[in-house]
Scaffold this motif. Structure first.
Motif, PDB file in Angstrom:
ATOM      1  N   THR A  27       0.795  -1.222   0.000  1.00 43.67           N
ATOM      2  CA  THR A  27       0.000   0.000   0.000  1.00 43.67           C
ATOM      3  C   THR A  27       0.832   1.279   0.000  1.00 43.67           C
ATOM      4  O   THR A  27       0.324   2.325  -0.369  1.00 43.67           O
ATOM      5  N   ASP A  28       2.085   1.220   0.397  1.00 42.84           N
ATOM      6  CA  ASP A  28       2.938   2.408   0.420  1.00 42.84           C
ATOM      7  C   ASP A  28       3.510   2.623  -0.974  1.00 42.84           C
ATOM      8  O   ASP A  28       4.423   1.927  -1.408  1.00 42.84           O
ATOM      9  N   ARG A  29       2.974   3.601  -1.681  1.00 36.59           N
ATOM     10  CA  ARG A  29       3.369   3.839  -3.069  1.00 36.59           C
ATOM     11  C   ARG A  29       4.803   4.355  -3.196  1.00 36.59           C
ATOM     12  O   ARG A  29       5.411   4.229  -4.241  1.00 36.59           O
ATOM     13  N   ALA A  30       5.356   4.940  -2.159  1.00 32.87           N
ATOM     14  CA  ALA A  30       6.690   5.518  -2.221  1.00 32.87           C
ATOM     15  C   ALA A  30       7.793   4.542  -1.814  1.00 32.87           C
ATOM     16  O   ALA A  30       8.971   4.835  -1.972  1.00 32.87           O
ATOM     17  N   LEU A  31       7.431   3.385  -1.332  1.00 36.26           N
ATOM     18  CA  LEU A  31       8.392   2.412  -0.808  1.00 36.26           C
ATOM     19  C   LEU A  31       9.175   1.759  -1.950  1.00 36.26           C
ATOM     20  O   LEU A  31       8.591   1.210  -2.881  1.00 36.26           O
ATOM     21  N   SER A  32      10.497   1.821  -1.873  1.00 35.02           N
ATOM     22  CA  SER A  32      11.314   1.161  -2.893  1.00 35.02           C
ATOM     23  C   SER A  32      11.391  -0.332  -2.588  1.00 35.02           C
ATOM     24  O   SER A  32      11.100  -0.768  -1.479  1.00 35.02           O
ATOM     25  N   CYS A  33      11.801  -1.085  -3.579  1.00 37.60           N
ATOM     26  CA  CYS A  33      11.953  -2.531  -3.388  1.00 37.60           C
ATOM     27  C   CYS A  33      12.966  -2.834  -2.289  1.00 37.60           C
ATOM     28  O   CYS A  33      12.751  -3.730  -1.472  1.00 37.60           O
ATOM     29  N   ALA A  34      14.062  -2.088  -2.276  1.00 37.97           N
ATOM     30  CA  ALA A  34      15.096  -2.328  -1.266  1.00 37.97           C
ATOM     31  C   ALA A  34      14.539  -2.106   0.140  1.00 37.97           C
ATOM     32  O   ALA A  34      14.757  -2.925   1.039  1.00 37.97           O
ATOM     33  N   LYS A  38      13.817  -4.857   3.184  1.00 36.51           N
ATOM     34  CA  LYS A  38      14.403  -4.676   4.517  1.00 36.51           C
ATOM     35  C   LYS A  38      13.344  -4.745   5.610  1.00 36.51           C
ATOM     36  O   LYS A  38      13.638  -5.133   6.733  1.00 36.51           O
ATOM     37  N   SER A  39      12.132  -4.348   5.269  1.00 34.65           N
ATOM     38  CA  SER A  39      11.058  -4.349   6.266  1.00 34.65           C
ATOM     39  C   SER A  39      10.496  -5.759   6.431  1.00 34.65           C
ATOM     40  O   SER A  39      10.752  -6.650   5.635  1.00 34.65           O
ATOM     41  N   ALA A  40       9.715  -5.936   7.453  1.00 36.08           N
ATOM     42  CA  ALA A  40       9.083  -7.240   7.674  1.00 36.08           C
ATOM     43  C   ALA A  40       7.847  -7.421   6.797  1.00 36.08           C
ATOM     44  O   ALA A  40       7.258  -8.496   6.776  1.00 36.08           O
ATOM     45  N   ALA A  41       7.467  -6.381   6.072  1.00 36.48           N
ATOM     46  CA  ALA A  41       6.254  -6.437   5.249  1.00 36.48           C
ATOM     47  C   ALA A  41       6.334  -7.503   4.165  1.00 36.48           C
ATOM     48  O   ALA A  41       5.324  -8.087   3.796  1.00 36.48           O
ATOM     49  N   HIS A  42       7.518  -7.786   3.674  1.00 31.04           N
ATOM     50  CA  HIS A  42       7.631  -8.771   2.589  1.00 31.04           C
ATOM     51  C   HIS A  42       7.356 -10.198   3.071  1.00 31.04           C
ATOM     52  O   HIS A  42       7.137 -11.086   2.274  1.00 31.04           O
ATOM     53  N   ARG A  43       7.336 -10.406   4.369  1.00 32.84           N
ATOM     54  CA  ARG A  43       7.035 -11.745   4.899  1.00 32.84           C
ATOM     55  C   ARG A  43       5.537 -11.993   5.018  1.00 32.84           C
ATOM     56  O   ARG A  43       5.106 -13.123   5.125  1.00 32.84           O
ATOM     57  N   LYS A  44       4.760 -10.907   5.016  1.00 33.02           N
ATOM     58  CA  LYS A  44       3.303 -11.017   5.126  1.00 33.02           C
ATOM     59  C   LYS A  44       2.702 -10.674   3.773  1.00 33.02           C
ATOM     60  O   LYS A  44       2.567  -9.522   3.421  1.00 33.02           O
ATOM     61  N   SER A  45       2.369 -11.668   3.003  1.00 28.86           N
ATOM     62  CA  SER A  45       1.841 -11.427   1.671  1.00 28.86           C
ATOM     63  C   SER A  45       0.425 -11.957   1.545  1.00 28.86           C
ATOM     64  O   SER A  45       0.093 -13.008   2.084  1.00 28.86           O
ATOM     65  N   GLU A  46      -0.393 -11.225   0.813  1.00 27.69           N
ATOM     66  CA  GLU A  46      -1.746 -11.672   0.520  1.00 27.69           C
ATOM     67  C   GLU A  46      -1.772 -12.549  -0.724  1.00 27.69           C
ATOM     68  O   GLU A  46      -2.806 -13.071  -1.088  1.00 27.69           O
ATOM     69  N   HIS A  47      -0.625 -12.692  -1.356  1.00 23.06           N
ATOM     70  CA  HIS A  47      -0.516 -13.484  -2.575  1.00 23.06           C
ATOM     71  C   HIS A  47      -0.136 -14.925  -2.241  1.00 23.06           C
ATOM     72  O   HIS A  47       0.461 -15.186  -1.201  1.00 23.06           O
ATOM     73  N   PRO A  48      -0.442 -15.856  -3.146  1.00 18.70           N
ATOM     74  CA  PRO A  48       0.023 -17.234  -2.957  1.00 18.70           C
ATOM     75  C   PRO A  48       1.551 -17.269  -2.888  1.00 18.70           C
ATOM     76  O   PRO A  48       2.231 -16.388  -3.433  1.00 18.70           O
ATOM     77  N   ILE A  68       5.458  -1.303  -5.154  1.00 18.39           N
ATOM     78  CA  ILE A  68       4.107  -1.497  -5.676  1.00 18.39           C
ATOM     79  C   ILE A  68       4.141  -1.770  -7.186  1.00 18.39           C
ATOM     80  O   ILE A  68       3.361  -2.560  -7.706  1.00 18.39           O
ATOM     81  N   ASP A  69       5.074  -1.139  -7.896  1.00 19.41           N
ATOM     82  CA  ASP A  69       5.217  -1.392  -9.334  1.00 19.41           C
ATOM     83  C   ASP A  69       5.737  -2.805  -9.586  1.00 19.41           C
ATOM     84  O   ASP A  69       5.318  -3.469 -10.530  1.00 19.41           O
ATOM     85  N   ALA A  70       6.644  -3.248  -8.750  1.00 19.30           N
ATOM     86  CA  ALA A  70       7.161  -4.616  -8.880  1.00 19.30           C
ATOM     87  C   ALA A  70       6.042  -5.622  -8.635  1.00 19.30           C
ATOM     88  O   ALA A  70       5.920  -6.614  -9.365  1.00 19.30           O
ATOM     89  N   GLU A  71       5.224  -5.357  -7.642  1.00 18.62           N
ATOM     90  CA  GLU A  71       4.097  -6.254  -7.352  1.00 18.62           C
ATOM     91  C   GLU A  71       3.143  -6.300  -8.532  1.00 18.62           C
ATOM     92  O   GLU A  71       2.714  -7.380  -8.959  1.00 18.62           O
ATOM     93  N   MET A  72       2.810  -5.162  -9.089  1.00 21.51           N
ATOM     94  CA  MET A  72       1.881  -5.131 -10.212  1.00 21.51           C
ATOM     95  C   MET A  72       2.484  -5.776 -11.451  1.00 21.51           C
ATOM     96  O   MET A  72       1.771  -6.400 -12.231  1.00 21.51           O
TER      97      MET A  72
END
Length: 77
Positions: A27-34, A38-48, A68-72
């Motif tokens: 949801t954070d549009r300004a967040l870079s992939c790096a 680094k955050s714990a957010a990548h461990r909690k995914s709504e995707h398979p 967000i662009d990488a996800e899309m």
């Protein structure tokens, strides 16, 4: 004559129950992939799991891209 008044509400109700494929889990549009990696957010995914792994791999290969662009890109949304 078809029962349009009965069919139309049922069809609309069915559309409301469909998942929204364009809704991003990141949801954070300004967040870079790096930063996202680094955050714990990548461990909690709504995707398979396979899709989440693709997003993480894509972000690792493109750390300056917006998460967000990488996800899309990986989900096709």
């Amino acid at each position: 004559m078809p029962r349009l008044p009965l069919i139309l509400p049922a069809a609309l109700a069915g559309l409301l129950l469909l998942p929204d494929p364009a809704r991003a889990a990141i949801t954070d549009r300004a967040l870079s992939c790096a930063d996202w990696l680094k955050s714990a957010a990548h461990r909690k995914s709504e995707h398979p799991a396979p899709v989440a792994a693709k997003i993480r791999a894509f972000c690792a290969a493109n750390p300056t891209m917006k998460a967000i662009d990488a996800e899309m890109t990986m989900t096709g949304d």
